[in-house]
Motif scaffolding. Structure first.
Motif, mmCIF file in Angstrom:
data_model
loop_
_atom_site.group_PDB
_atom_site.id
_atom_site.type_symbol
_atom_site.label_atom_id
_atom_site.label_comp_id
_atom_site.label_asym_id
_atom_site.label_seq_id
_atom_site.Cartn_x
_atom_site.Cartn_y
_atom_site.Cartn_z
ATOM 1 N N ILE A 38 0.840 -1.205 0.000
ATOM 2 C CA ILE A 38 0.000 0.000 0.000
ATOM 3 C C ILE A 38 0.872 1.250 0.000
ATOM 4 C CG2 ILE A 38 -1.538 1.391 1.456
ATOM 5 C CD1 ILE A 38 -2.888 -1.286 2.269
ATOM 6 N N LYS A 39 1.866 1.274 0.873
ATOM 7 C CA LYS A 39 2.727 2.456 0.999
ATOM 8 C C LYS A 39 3.613 2.635 -0.237
ATOM 9 C CE LYS A 39 4.035 1.060 5.179
ATOM 10 N NZ LYS A 39 4.700 1.017 6.521
ATOM 11 N N ALA A 40 4.177 1.550 -0.737
ATOM 12 C CA ALA A 40 5.064 1.659 -1.896
ATOM 13 C C ALA A 40 4.300 2.075 -3.149
ATOM 14 C CB ALA A 40 5.794 0.336 -2.122
ATOM 15 N N ARG A 41 3.096 1.524 -3.332
ATOM 16 C CA ARG A 41 2.292 1.910 -4.497
ATOM 17 C C ARG A 41 1.931 3.384 -4.470
ATOM 18 N NH1 ARG A 41 -1.590 -3.303 -3.645
ATOM 19 N NH2 ARG A 41 -0.417 -4.824 -4.895
ATOM 20 N N ALA A 42 1.524 3.868 -3.297
ATOM 21 C CA ALA A 42 1.119 5.270 -3.181
ATOM 22 C C ALA A 42 2.280 6.203 -3.490
ATOM 23 C CB ALA A 42 0.578 5.545 -1.775
ATOM 24 N N LEU A 43 3.471 5.888 -2.991
ATOM 25 C CA LEU A 43 4.602 6.781 -3.202
ATOM 26 C C LEU A 43 5.144 6.689 -4.619
ATOM 27 C CD1 LEU A 43 6.266 8.922 -1.854
ATOM 28 C CD2 LEU A 43 7.856 7.152 -1.088
ATOM 29 N N ALA A 44 5.092 5.519 -5.233
ATOM 30 C CA ALA A 44 5.516 5.402 -6.632
ATOM 31 C C ALA A 44 4.627 6.257 -7.520
ATOM 32 C CB ALA A 44 5.478 3.943 -7.074
ATOM 33 N N ALA A 45 3.325 6.259 -7.234
ATOM 34 C CA ALA A 45 2.392 7.078 -8.014
ATOM 35 C C ALA A 45 2.636 8.561 -7.777
ATOM 36 C CB ALA A 45 0.957 6.719 -7.639
ATOM 37 N N GLU A 46 2.950 8.935 -6.541
ATOM 38 C CA GLU A 46 3.157 10.340 -6.190
ATOM 39 C C GLU A 46 4.475 10.879 -6.721
ATOM 40 O OE1 GLU A 46 2.035 13.946 -4.495
ATOM 41 O OE2 GLU A 46 0.860 12.100 -4.399
ATOM 42 N N SER A 47 5.530 10.072 -6.642
ATOM 43 C CA SER A 47 6.873 10.549 -6.976
ATOM 44 C C SER A 47 7.278 10.280 -8.417
ATOM 45 C CB SER A 47 7.898 9.885 -6.047
ATOM 46 O OG SER A 47 8.009 8.497 -6.326
ATOM 47 N N GLY A 48 6.670 9.274 -9.045
ATOM 48 C CA GLY A 48 7.098 8.878 -10.377
ATOM 49 C C GLY A 48 8.431 8.149 -10.375
ATOM 50 N N LEU A 49 8.854 7.661 -9.203
ATOM 51 C CA LEU A 49 10.128 6.968 -9.057
ATOM 52 C C LEU A 49 9.910 5.598 -8.417
ATOM 53 C CD1 LEU A 49 12.300 9.890 -7.621
ATOM 54 C CD2 LEU A 49 12.499 8.883 -9.913
ATOM 55 N N PRO A 50 10.875 4.686 -8.595
ATOM 56 C CA PRO A 50 10.799 3.425 -7.861
ATOM 57 C C PRO A 50 10.734 3.709 -6.366
ATOM 58 C CG PRO A 50 12.500 3.312 -9.544
ATOM 59 C CD PRO A 50 12.065 4.747 -9.480
ATOM 60 N N SER A 51 9.828 3.043 -5.693
ATOM 61 C CA SER A 51 9.607 3.320 -4.277
ATOM 62 C C SER A 51 9.676 2.026 -3.479
ATOM 63 C CB SER A 51 8.247 3.986 -4.070
ATOM 64 O OG SER A 51 8.202 5.229 -4.745
#
Length: 207
Positions: A61-74
């Motif tokens: 959940i956390k990694a998906r949200a940040l990848a979408a927000e940052s546009g970077l591997p999270s």
């Protein structure tokens, strides 16, 4: 300063430092510089609702949200303490066991009180960590690490955070909070999980 290449999905500065050190020491992410690994605060103040029922689900959940927000591997981890005599609790509720998220001392004090009459031979517990990598393109990979030990009756040590002062790893006569950062990272649940994840991170960053 280099541009970020990898984002860690945490607003906890202690964890950013710890996870950065583990990844860089792993040696399997060639050319990765310390300032290329950043925390979530670089991109957002919002923390997603962790409504999964497993460590793995919450990490994703956390990694998906940040990848979408940052546009970077999270990369995200979800971790906690699982006590055998409590049936694996606090588990995913470790950070808010006493009712308020992130109150380490209150969580620790409550757990010690709950285990007050439990004999040493029944105080077996483990730190568990699920670490997830998610890319903006949809690559997802999750691994798990565990550090088994015994719960002390009183906190010992000033290092680490969370429940570190009361877990004594198997084979050691010190708590996790009495270990040096290097000693702790070498055996910790996060160290195990992030070292296992590092080759996949390297593949992603190499493109």
């Amino acid at each position: 300063m280099s541009d970020p290449r990898l984002v860690l999905a945490t607003h906890n500065d202690h964890k950013v430092g710890e996870l950065r050190a583990i990844l860089l020491a792993a040696g399997t992410v060639p050319g990765l510089l310390p300032d290329e690994v950043v925390g979530a605060a670089r991109f957002t103040d919002v923390q997603p609702v962790e409504d999964g029922v497993t460590f793995e689900a919450n990490a994703l959940i956390k990694a998906r949200a940040l990848a979408a927000e940052s546009g970077l591997p999270s990369v995200a981890d979800d971790s906690g303490l699982a006590v055998d005599v409590l049936g694996g609790a606090p588990g995913i509720f470790s950070a808010r066991w006493a009712g308020r998220h992130g109150d380490d001392r209150a969580n620790l004090d409550l757990l010690l009180a709950q285990l007050g009459d439990i004999a040493p031979e029944h105080r077996r517990a483990r730190f568990v960590c699920a670490a997830a990598l998610v890319t903006p393109e949809g690559v997802e990979h999750v691994v798990r690490g565990e550090l088994v030990g015994t719960l002390l009756t009183v906190p010992r040590g000033d290092g680490g955070f969370g429940y570190d002062p009361i877990l004594q790893p198997e084979g050691y006569d010190r708590s996790c909070a009495e270990l040096s950062p290097e000693e702790k990272n070498a055996i910790s649940h996060r160290g195990q999980a992030f070292r296992a994840l590092a080759p996949t991170i390297a593949d992603v960053l190499r493109g």
